[in-house]
Scaffold this motif. Structure first.
Motif, short mmCIF file in Angstrom:
data_model
loop_
_atom_site.label_atom_id
_atom_site.label_comp_id
_atom_site.label_asym_id
_atom_site.label_seq_id
_atom_site.Cartn_x
_atom_site.Cartn_y
_atom_site.Cartn_z
N ILE A 153 0.87 -2.06 -10.20
CA ILE A 153 1.85 -2.33 -9.15
C ILE A 153 1.28 -1.86 -7.82
CG2 ILE A 153 4.18 -1.82 -8.35
CD1 ILE A 153 4.83 -1.18 -11.35
N VAL A 154 1.40 -2.70 -6.80
CA VAL A 154 0.91 -2.36 -5.46
C VAL A 154 2.10 -2.22 -4.52
CG1 VAL A 154 -0.55 -3.04 -3.52
CG2 VAL A 154 -1.25 -3.59 -5.86
N ARG A 155 2.17 -1.07 -3.86
CA ARG A 155 3.21 -0.85 -2.86
C ARG A 155 2.56 -0.49 -1.53
NH1 ARG A 155 8.26 2.54 -4.95
NH2 ARG A 155 9.14 1.33 -3.22
N GLN A 156 3.19 -0.95 -0.46
CA GLN A 156 2.72 -0.65 0.89
C GLN A 156 3.48 0.58 1.39
OE1 GLN A 156 0.18 -2.44 1.72
NE2 GLN A 156 0.43 -4.02 0.15
N GLU A 157 2.81 1.73 1.50
CA GLU A 157 3.52 2.98 1.77
C GLU A 157 2.99 3.78 2.96
OE1 GLU A 157 3.26 5.03 -2.02
OE2 GLU A 157 4.66 3.67 -2.97
N PRO A 158 2.66 3.30 4.15
CA PRO A 158 2.65 1.89 4.54
C PRO A 158 1.35 1.18 4.16
CG PRO A 158 2.14 3.23 6.42
CD PRO A 158 2.40 4.18 5.30
N SER A 159 0.29 1.93 3.82
CA SER A 159 -0.93 1.28 3.35
C SER A 159 -0.85 1.12 1.84
CB SER A 159 -2.16 2.08 3.76
OG SER A 159 -2.14 3.36 3.17
N ALA A 160 -1.74 0.31 1.28
CA ALA A 160 -1.63 -0.07 -0.13
C ALA A 160 -1.90 1.10 -1.06
CB ALA A 160 -2.61 -1.21 -0.42
N VAL A 162 -1.72 2.03 -5.29
CA VAL A 162 -1.72 1.35 -6.59
C VAL A 162 -1.15 2.28 -7.66
CG1 VAL A 162 -3.11 0.16 -8.31
CG2 VAL A 162 -3.75 0.06 -5.89
N HIS A 163 -0.16 1.74 -8.39
CA HIS A 163 0.42 2.44 -9.53
C HIS A 163 0.02 1.67 -10.79
CE1 HIS A 163 3.15 4.91 -6.95
NE2 HIS A 163 2.98 3.87 -6.14
N ASP A 170 -2.01 6.74 -10.87
CA ASP A 170 -0.65 7.11 -10.50
C ASP A 170 -0.60 7.33 -8.99
OD1 ASP A 170 1.96 7.90 -10.44
OD2 ASP A 170 1.62 9.89 -11.30
N GLY A 171 -0.31 6.26 -8.25
CA GLY A 171 -0.21 6.36 -6.81
C GLY A 171 -1.55 6.56 -6.14
N VAL A 172 -2.54 5.76 -6.51
CA VAL A 172 -3.88 5.86 -5.90
C VAL A 172 -3.86 5.19 -4.53
CG1 VAL A 172 -6.29 5.15 -6.08
CG2 VAL A 172 -5.07 5.97 -8.10
N PRO A 173 -4.19 5.92 -3.44
CA PRO A 173 -4.17 5.33 -2.09
C PRO A 173 -5.43 4.51 -1.84
CG PRO A 173 -4.83 7.63 -1.96
CD PRO A 173 -4.54 7.35 -3.42
N LEU A 174 -5.51 3.37 -2.51
CA LEU A 174 -6.75 2.60 -2.53
C LEU A 174 -7.18 2.16 -1.13
CD1 LEU A 174 -8.93 1.35 -4.36
CD2 LEU A 174 -7.54 -0.72 -4.45
N SER A 235 10.91 -3.34 -6.36
CA SER A 235 9.83 -2.36 -6.18
C SER A 235 8.45 -3.00 -6.35
CB SER A 235 9.98 -1.20 -7.17
OG SER A 235 9.88 -1.66 -8.51
N THR A 236 8.37 -4.32 -6.15
CA THR A 236 7.14 -5.13 -6.25
C THR A 236 6.56 -5.16 -7.66
OG1 THR A 236 5.47 -3.41 -5.70
CG2 THR A 236 6.58 -4.50 -3.85
N SER A 237 7.34 -4.79 -8.67
CA SER A 237 6.79 -4.74 -10.03
C SER A 237 7.19 -5.94 -10.89
CB SER A 237 7.23 -3.45 -10.73
OG SER A 237 8.63 -3.45 -10.98
N ALA A 238 7.87 -6.93 -10.32
CA ALA A 238 8.24 -8.11 -11.10
C ALA A 238 6.97 -8.78 -11.63
CB ALA A 238 9.03 -9.10 -10.25
N GLY A 239 7.02 -9.27 -12.86
CA GLY A 239 5.87 -9.94 -13.44
C GLY A 239 5.14 -9.12 -14.49
N GLU A 240 5.66 -7.93 -14.82
CA GLU A 240 5.00 -7.12 -15.85
C GLU A 240 5.37 -7.65 -17.24
OE1 GLU A 240 2.71 -4.93 -15.65
OE2 GLU A 240 2.65 -4.71 -13.48
N TRP A 241 4.98 -8.89 -17.46
CA TRP A 241 5.26 -9.61 -18.72
C TRP A 241 4.68 -8.88 -19.92
CZ3 TRP A 241 1.46 -12.91 -21.38
CH2 TRP A 241 2.01 -13.72 -22.39
N GLY A 242 3.51 -8.29 -19.75
CA GLY A 242 2.86 -7.60 -20.86
C GLY A 242 3.63 -6.40 -21.36
N HIS A 243 4.58 -5.91 -20.55
CA HIS A 243 5.33 -4.73 -20.94
C HIS A 243 6.79 -5.05 -21.25
CE1 HIS A 243 1.80 -2.41 -20.22
NE2 HIS A 243 1.67 -3.03 -19.07
N THR A 244 7.04 -6.33 -21.60
CA THR A 244 8.30 -6.67 -22.23
C THR A 244 8.18 -6.28 -23.71
OG1 THR A 244 7.48 -8.94 -22.58
CG2 THR A 244 8.86 -8.54 -20.66
#
Length: 412
Positions: A153-160, A162-163, A170-174, A235-244
């Protein structure tokens, strides 16, 4: 004129530039008359905007076509060769770095191996930096930006940030980490989302505005497109089909839960299940890609190893098909497109996947859905990542925007 009035005029001009530029990018070359009809802009607006874009070196003339009873019409096109972008696929076995022209034609590429299923972010950043340095050295073209597709999952916080739970991020400020290595504009997004955008622009999804793109690699994810736009969720995490969840108390998934679809259909899981089914199996070639390819190959044998491969792959096809049926019943997409290196490697399973999806779907929505393979091959994530700076360039009307990190999905 007030400042607000000047802003409104400037904003309108930029919006007109963006509208005309997108039309030329996706449908050019076109004449000015074509652009008037396609965009709904006035003749004067098209003439002025085209002149601006030509003066800026973004658009060039591309010959002429005869018109009925008048002078030939001059065709315009985007100058693809003048600008370049970089697309990066941060996979779980390698980092793929590709440089493209503006039309997304590959100019150069390099692969950087990744060690371990849970790569150290510092190793990944170093690999990206090395690949960027290699591919951008000596080029005389303007590079508009760098798009990066990542697992998680990628969130802009405000920069990208990665979770990536399955890879231990876990919250890598890539983006912040990469800023020490490049001044180019950076655009970071989930790999399934970038693959989906590439297929919408150039591949199997070009004719639809409603689709689900399945990325099957070491794990499994999805990109959901509705009304031409990417569905991200709160939370920008829609699409985690593999974790249904597909089996209560089932196999342990890399995310820590049990019974996730990824624990059955991701390449890592398919290989593990095959080794459990045939304890004497020897998948001698190193790497997940070689091992999965060998399992698919063994499925054609009449040996005990072949029997085990067929059983595992048939269950995999069933699981994928049921997972697709859930998407069909829940989202009613027009297309379901399977991509990712593992998804494409399992192409022989497509008839069984379709059959399983049909058996587990409601008849009406299934009858309106096509299930097919992606058209862009295993580098679709990198190509899709490269669409992110291109989309920002188009949205700005031909002026790159280093502050824009997320590009809208859509077919244009």
């Amino acid at each position: 004129m007030t400042d607000a009035g000047r802003r409104n005029v400037r904003d309108l001009r930029r919006a007109n530039r963006a509208r005309l530029l997108r039309e030329l990018y996706f449908h050019g070359p076109l004449s000015r008359q074509d652009l008037i009809q396609a965009t709904g802009l006035s003749s004067a607006s098209v003439s002025n905007v085209a002149a601006d874009l030509i003066e800026a070196g973004v658009v060039v003339e591309a010959g002429a076509v005869e018109s009925e009873g008048g002078r030939p019409r001059i065709l315009l096109r985007v100058d693809d060769a003048r600008f370049q972008v970089v697309g990066i696929d941060v996979g779980e076995t390698r980092i793929r770095v590709e440089r493209f022209d503006l039309g997304l034609r590959e100019q150069a590429a390099t692969d950087i191996p990744v060690d371990g299923a849970r790569p150290d972010p510092r190793q990944v950043v170093a690999g990206i930096a090395g690949g960027l340095a290699e591919l951008t050295a000596g080029t005389d073209r303007r590079i508009l930006g760098v798009g990066i597709g990542v697992p998680g999952i990628v969130r802009q916080e405000p920069s990208a940030v990665v979770h990536g739970q399955t890879v231990g991020w876990d919250g890598v400020p890539l983006e912040e980490l990469l800023r020490a290595h490049t001044g180019l504009p950076l655009f970071v997004d989930n790999g399934a989302a970038t693959m989906g955008q590439a297929e919408m622009w150039f591949g199997s999804g070009r004719t639809t505005d409603s689709a689900v793109f399945l990325l099957i690699g070491s794990g499994a994810g999805a990109c959901l497109i509705a009304d031409g736009a990417l569905l991200r969720g709160s939370s920008t995490s829609a699409g985690e089909w593999g974790h249904t969840n597909v089996e209560i108390g089932g196999r342990l998934c890399r995310c820590g839960a049990r019974g996730c679809l990824e624990a059955y259909v991701g390449a890592e899981a398919v290989i593990a299940r095959y080794l459990e089914a045939d304890g004497a199996a020897a998948l001698a070639a190193p790497g997940e890609e070689n091992a999965l390819g060998r399992i698919v190959e063994l499925a054609g044998d009449s040996s005990a190893a072949g029997d085990a491969a067929r059983r595992v792959l048939d269950e995999t096809a069933l699981r994928i098909g049921v997972g697709i049926a859930n998407l069909v019943n829940l989202l009613n997409p027009k297309q379901v497109i399977i991509g990712g290196w593992a998804g494409l490697a399992m192409a022989p399973l497509l008839p069984r996947i379709r059959e399983a999806a049909r058996e587990h779907s409601l008849r009406l929505p299934f009858s309106q859905t096509s299930i097919q393979l992606g058209a862009l091959g295993p580098d679709a994530v990198a190509r899709g990542a490269a669409t992110l700076p291109v989309a920002a360039f188009l949205a700005s009307g031909g002026a790159s925007s280093p502050t824009s990190r997320r590009a809208p999905a859509g077919a244009g």
